[in-house]
Enzyme design. Structure first.
Site, PDB file in Angstrom:
ATOM      1  N   ASN A  78      -6.801   6.100   7.299  1.00  0.00           N
ATOM      2  CA  ASN A  78      -6.528   5.226   6.159  1.00  0.00           C
ATOM      3  C   ASN A  78      -5.684   5.882   5.069  1.00  0.00           C
ATOM      4  O   ASN A  78      -4.740   5.291   4.567  1.00  0.00           O
ATOM      5  CB  ASN A  78      -7.859   4.744   5.583  1.00  0.00           C
ATOM      6  CG  ASN A  78      -7.702   3.772   4.446  1.00  0.00           C
ATOM      7  OD1 ASN A  78      -7.452   4.166   3.318  1.00  0.00           O
ATOM      8  ND2 ASN A  78      -7.833   2.479   4.735  1.00  0.00           N
ATOM      9  N   GLU A 133       0.845  -1.193   0.000  1.00  0.00           N
ATOM     10  CA  GLU A 133       0.000   0.000   0.000  1.00  0.00           C
ATOM     11  C   GLU A 133       0.880   1.242   0.000  1.00  0.00           C
ATOM     12  O   GLU A 133       2.100   1.167  -0.042  1.00  0.00           O
ATOM     13  CB  GLU A 133      -0.906  -0.005   1.241  1.00  0.00           C
ATOM     14  CG  GLU A 133      -2.395  -0.166   0.954  1.00  0.00           C
ATOM     15  CD  GLU A 133      -3.049   1.115   0.469  1.00  0.00           C
ATOM     16  OE1 GLU A 133      -2.335   2.089   0.178  1.00  0.00           O
ATOM     17  OE2 GLU A 133      -4.287   1.144   0.386  1.00  0.00           O
ATOM     18  N   ASN A 178     -12.334   5.967   1.825  1.00  0.00           N
ATOM     19  CA  ASN A 178     -11.060   5.258   1.715  1.00  0.00           C
ATOM     20  C   ASN A 178      -9.986   6.201   1.177  1.00  0.00           C
ATOM     21  O   ASN A 178      -9.443   7.002   1.898  1.00  0.00           O
ATOM     22  CB  ASN A 178     -11.240   4.013   0.840  1.00  0.00           C
ATOM     23  CG  ASN A 178     -10.123   3.005   1.009  1.00  0.00           C
ATOM     24  OD1 ASN A 178      -8.953   3.361   1.078  1.00  0.00           O
ATOM     25  ND2 ASN A 178     -10.476   1.727   1.069  1.00  0.00           N
ATOM     26  N   ASP A 229      -9.955   2.279  -3.736  1.00  0.00           N
ATOM     27  CA  ASP A 229      -8.897   2.369  -2.730  1.00  0.00           C
ATOM     28  C   ASP A 229      -8.127   3.670  -2.950  1.00  0.00           C
ATOM     29  O   ASP A 229      -8.717   4.720  -3.094  1.00  0.00           O
ATOM     30  CB  ASP A 229      -8.004   1.127  -2.802  1.00  0.00           C
ATOM     31  CG  ASP A 229      -7.435   0.752  -1.450  1.00  0.00           C
ATOM     32  OD1 ASP A 229      -6.933   1.650  -0.750  1.00  0.00           O
ATOM     33  OD2 ASP A 229      -7.461  -0.435  -1.076  1.00  0.00           O
TER      34      ASP A 229
END
Length: 311
Positions: free
Chosen positions: A145, A56, A190, A240
């Site tokens: 996040n 990520e 997100n 995402d």
């Protein structure tokens, strides 16, 4: 953010300027989407690194000329630095869930810390952070996040409530240090990014499976939001992370790969990715390489446009 329920494989085949995207191995229907013209001619996904982890939060350091990204194995999280193709070093261990990252206006790394309920700022040191600053913290947050910054210095971050979808929010930390809750209408916010002029905030919704935009007000808060992008595809992979190029085009991971949308929300095409793609960022010495973090893989892709953070 990782989604353990993702089980569908993305099967992409290039034919000239088009992509044929299969739904899954039990579904013979196919969707045809153009390859974005911002991708360099004849460019192919290049595997930069592979391991059994969920990757990520990619950020390119333009001074050190290195790619940094986050790694999750269960709840063990690290920030890795790509030394060369196939070789990484652990730049920061035990990060308490640093997930999304962003190159700040000061040339530092901002990080959303999921398990520690912090937003962090790190200086790019040779063997680890040269300086660590807590930008914002609240033990009542769910799990920060993703994070971004606007040209005026305001920092925006998402705090999704994945389990109950009741306390999700988007926050702003203004330059005077004030932290304000500004969006509560998105069930699971997100990824987040701001327009190049700092006047629009884009947020991915992992529950409704689409992206929304909000006008940014002078005080850092936002006005009423609207649906910005909802691609014409049956794929329901969760939206995402995201990034933006120098022309204001958005690169949105989820829903079958990486979608490219114009500032007006028009689809410019799809970059198919064999694995679930969690996030994207621009980098490389000229700022014309797109890096993609995925399940077990990190890829690069040559582009015909620079990232927004490259002059």
């Amino acid at each position: 953010m990782m989604n353990k329920q993702l089980t569908l494989a993305i099967i992409g085949l290039c034919f000239g300027s088009q992509i044929v995207l299969g739904q899954d191995q039990n579904d013979t229907r196919q969707e045809i989407h153009p390859l974005p013209k911002t991708v360099a001619p004849d460019a192919k996904l290049q595997e930069e690194y592979a391991a059994k982890a969920f990757f990520e939060g990619p950020t390119w350091d333009p001074l050190g000329k290195r790619l940094y990204f986050t790694s999750f194995v269960d709840k063990e999280s690290k920030i890795l630095r790509l030394e060369r193709r196939g070789k990484v070093m652990v730049w920061l261990d035990h990060t308490k869930g640093i997930n999304g990252t962003y190159l700040s206006n000061e040339g530092r790394m901002l990080g959303a810390q999921a398990y520690g309920q912090h937003v962090m700022s790190y200086g790019f040191g040779k063997s680890g952070p040269s300086e660590t600053i807590v930008v914002a913290q609240n033990s009542m947050w769910n799990q920060p996040n993703d994070v971004c910054q606007t040209p005026n210095g305001n920092i925006y971050f998402t705090d999704p409530d994945f389990k109950h979808r009741k306390t999700s929010a988007v926050y702003v930390r203004t330059t005077d240090g004030t932290v304000k809750k500004i969006i509560t209408t998105i069930p699971v916010p997100n990824g987040v990014i701001a327009a190049n002029d700092g006047k629009t905030l884009y947020v991915g919704d992992s529950h409704e499976k689409l992206w929304k935009s909000f006008p940014i007000k002078a005080d850092g808060s936002v006005g009423e939001g609207k649906v910005f992008f909802n691609p014409d595809t049956k794929r329901q992979d969760s939206p995402d992370g995201m990034t933006i190029d120098s022309k204001g085009n958005l690169y949105l991971s989820g829903r079958g790969g990486v979608w490219v949308a114009s500032p007006q929300g028009e689809s410019l095409g799809l970059i198919p990715v064999p694995e679930f793609c969690s996030n994207v960022t621009f980098g490389g010495e000229e700022g014309k390489t797109l890096f993609l973090t995925c399940s077990n893989k990190v890829y690069s892709l040559k582009m015909d446009v620079k990232g927004a953070q490259f002059p």
